[in-house]
Design an enzyme around this catalytic site. Structure first.
Site: not given
Ligand code: GLY
Length: 562
Positions: A93, A369, A387, A389, A411, A440-441, A460-461
């Site tokens: 990340r 993403t 990603t 983002n 984020d 993050s998700s 998909g965020g």
């Molecule tokens: N940028 C989307 C995530 O990391 O969840």
């Protein structure tokens, strides 16, 4: 000759039972990703004797060329791997630059500065992908590094065919990309996106990939490329510095582990909320005996929604593992799942305002993403999500290096107490701080039971965990075939906004009315995620499926019919 199935149709699914094409099946390895050229790059590496780590890196790097909306060198990501019996999670990340600060996106009156965390290099976290992909290969790869990078370098050097998705995404982001002459020169030549079907060459990116193949991560994180990143950032008001790139380190972490319906599951830990949300979801569903309810109709969707309300409410305690106000151990503890489950009523929706009513924090994320799932002939598995983002990240392409910088800083909780650009607010646990990783998700996930192994994930965020867990439930609870599990219509709820999103065909009209009677406010959405999945079955047989919601592809090394 590998089999490669390009999925291009969106089939009706869910309550209305439709015929699903079978996943592509065979032996020797399998890849599923959001772009046919990237899947082919991964399969080529498997055919050349590479293992799942080699193929995952090759696929990810090819996505950095042909899917610049999300594939990247200037962003970051996560991977969950299962090699032999070992399960591991790689966190690459992005981090906040050293010069980042809590209020960097606020003006003198404490108000959020419009788009400051989204547009231009001030929005960029320190890229994690160059060191992260290099580290994945260092620890688990088999082929020489240069061999693994070569397919992506070749795509950039020789060119690739622009698909409709890329052409449309470029057109949709034209305003952002035009702001930066460096970006427009590459992606809007003559002021226009390249047309679908044309061949696009990226010579600057090719040169960087060739150097990366020759010298590894330092070819990007040190020397002239890192200096070019700093120059680009300085020119456009960013605080990202060459020293940030040099100091960046990916981190191996313990995956979030839990069991579900007789399966072992490993998913991404903090700084992703994804594994925790999936773990809370299945933990509560098992307590509710969800699997005993009729597959279609209101009950199951109602309970999924109630479970997600709570899992996403808990998300707002989460952040970088060093500052998070809750941990996976706490949120997946049996007594917490019991408490949460006890709040749920079978015939009535809970008002989201009443779930953790002490907190009015809310959040959503953008959807650009990309995820890839890989398995090699030995059954080793890599689930990798990466990603920038938002689509094309912060919009700034690093001149001379040819890659875009992310806008992952959005984020973070960029404006405490204020809605962000998506109209939403996050928690203090996820505030900006130098060196911190933004929440993050992303949910790369591997699940196994006996000889079966599922490798899965989605873009998909905020919809990533819900998309991923629905496909997983389709497989491990309802026994769907892999492609049917991926195709089936999906729903989504994230606590705030208090809306139950549904894809077309997710609910019959009667089910929709029954859910509304229980108090759910329904909202149509065009898609919930875009899942890439691979499954190992027995005796080296495996299958791969790609989501008809996008133009990706799934393939196996040696196709077989069974
Ligand atoms: N940028 C989307 C995530 O990391 O969840």
């Amino acid at each position: 000759m590998a089999a490669l199935v390009v999925v291009a149709l969106l089939l009706p699914a869910a309550g209305l039972e439709a015929a699903h094409p079978a996943a592509v099946r065979g032996t020797g390895g399998a890849v599923s990703s959001a772009a046919p050229a990237a899947t082919e790059a991964g399969l080529g590496i498997l055919r050349a004797g590479g293992n799942a780590a080699d193929a995952a890196v090759a696929t990810a790097l090819a996505l950095a060329v042909v899917f610049p909306q999300a594939g990247n060198l200037g962003g970051g990501g996560f991977a969950v791997v299962r090699f032999g019996g070992e399960v591991n999670a790689l966190d690459f990340r992005e981090t906040a630059p050293a010069a980042a600060s809590h209020d960097m996106y606020l003006d003198d009156d404490g108000e959020p500065r419009p788009k400051a965390s989204l547009v231009g290099p001030l929005a960029a976290g320190v890229p994690g992908s160059p060191a992260g992909l290099f580290e994945l290969h260092r620890k688990y790869g088999r082929l020489p590094w240069a061999r693994v990078v070569a397919p992506a370098a070749r795509l950039a050097r020789d060119g690739f065919i622009v698909n409709t998705r890329l052409q449309r995404s470029l057109a949709a982001s034209e305003e952002l990309l035009q702001r930066f002459p460096e970006t427009a020169a590459v992606w809007l030549p003559g002021g226009q996106p390249p047309s679908a079907g044309s061949v696009k060459k990226l010579p600057e990116l090719a040169a960087i990939l060739e150097a990366y193949g020759a010298r590894g991560a330092p070819a990007i994180t040190e020397g002239p490329v890192a200096a070019a990143v700093e120059l680009a950032a300085r020119r456009h008001g960013g605080v990202l510095r060459a020293a940030d790139l040099e100091a960046y380190r990916p981190v191996w972490r313990e995956p979030v582990r839990f069991s579900a319906y007789g399966w072992q599951v490993a998913s991404m830990p903090l700084p992703s909320s994804g594994g925790i949300i999936i773990g809370e979801t299945v933990g509560m569903l098992e307590r509710l005996r969800w699997e005993k309810l009729p597959r279609f109709g209101a009950d199951r969707s109602h309970l999924l929604t109630e479970v997600w309300r709570r899992a996403y409410a808990d998300r707002f305690l989460l952040g970088d593992p060093r500052t998070s106000r809750a941990s996976a151990a706490q949120l997946l503890a049996g007594h917490w799942l019991d408490v949460r489950t006890a709040e749920i009523r079978i015939n009535k929706a809970t008002d989201s305002e009443r779930v953790r009513a002490w907190s009015r924090e809310r959040a959503e994320e953008s959807s650009e993403t990309t995820h890839l799932s890989v398995m090699d002939g030995d059954g080793n598995a890599v689930a990798l999500t990466t990603t920038l983002n938002r689509s094309f990240g912060c919009g700034l392409l690093v001149a001379g290096a040819g890659f875009l910088l992310n806008n992952e800083m959005d984020d973070f909780t960029t404006a405490p107490g204020h809605p962000n650009s998506f109209g939403l607010v996050q928690g203090e646990a996820n505030s900006v701080g130098p060196g911190k990783r933004m929440l993050s998700s992303m949910s790369p996930t591997v699940a196994w039971s006996g000889k079966q192994v599922i490798v899965i994930g989605s873009p998909g965020g905020s919809k990533i965990p819900t998309a991923t867990v629905q496909v997983l439930l389709n497989l491990i609870v309802d026994g769907d075939g892999l492609q049917a599990a991926v195709d089936r219509a999906r729903i989504h709820h994230q606590w705030m906004p208090d809306l139950l999103y549904s894809e077309r065909y997710a609910f019959s009209p009667e089910t929709a009315r029954a859910l509304e009677r229980r108090g759910h406010e329904l909202r149509a959405t065009n898609k919930v995620g875009e899942v890439s999945a691979v499954r190992g079955i027995v005796a080296g047989n495996m299958e791969a499926a790609q989501d008809p919601r996008g133009p990706g592809a799934a393939g196996v090394v040696r196709p077989a019919v069974y």
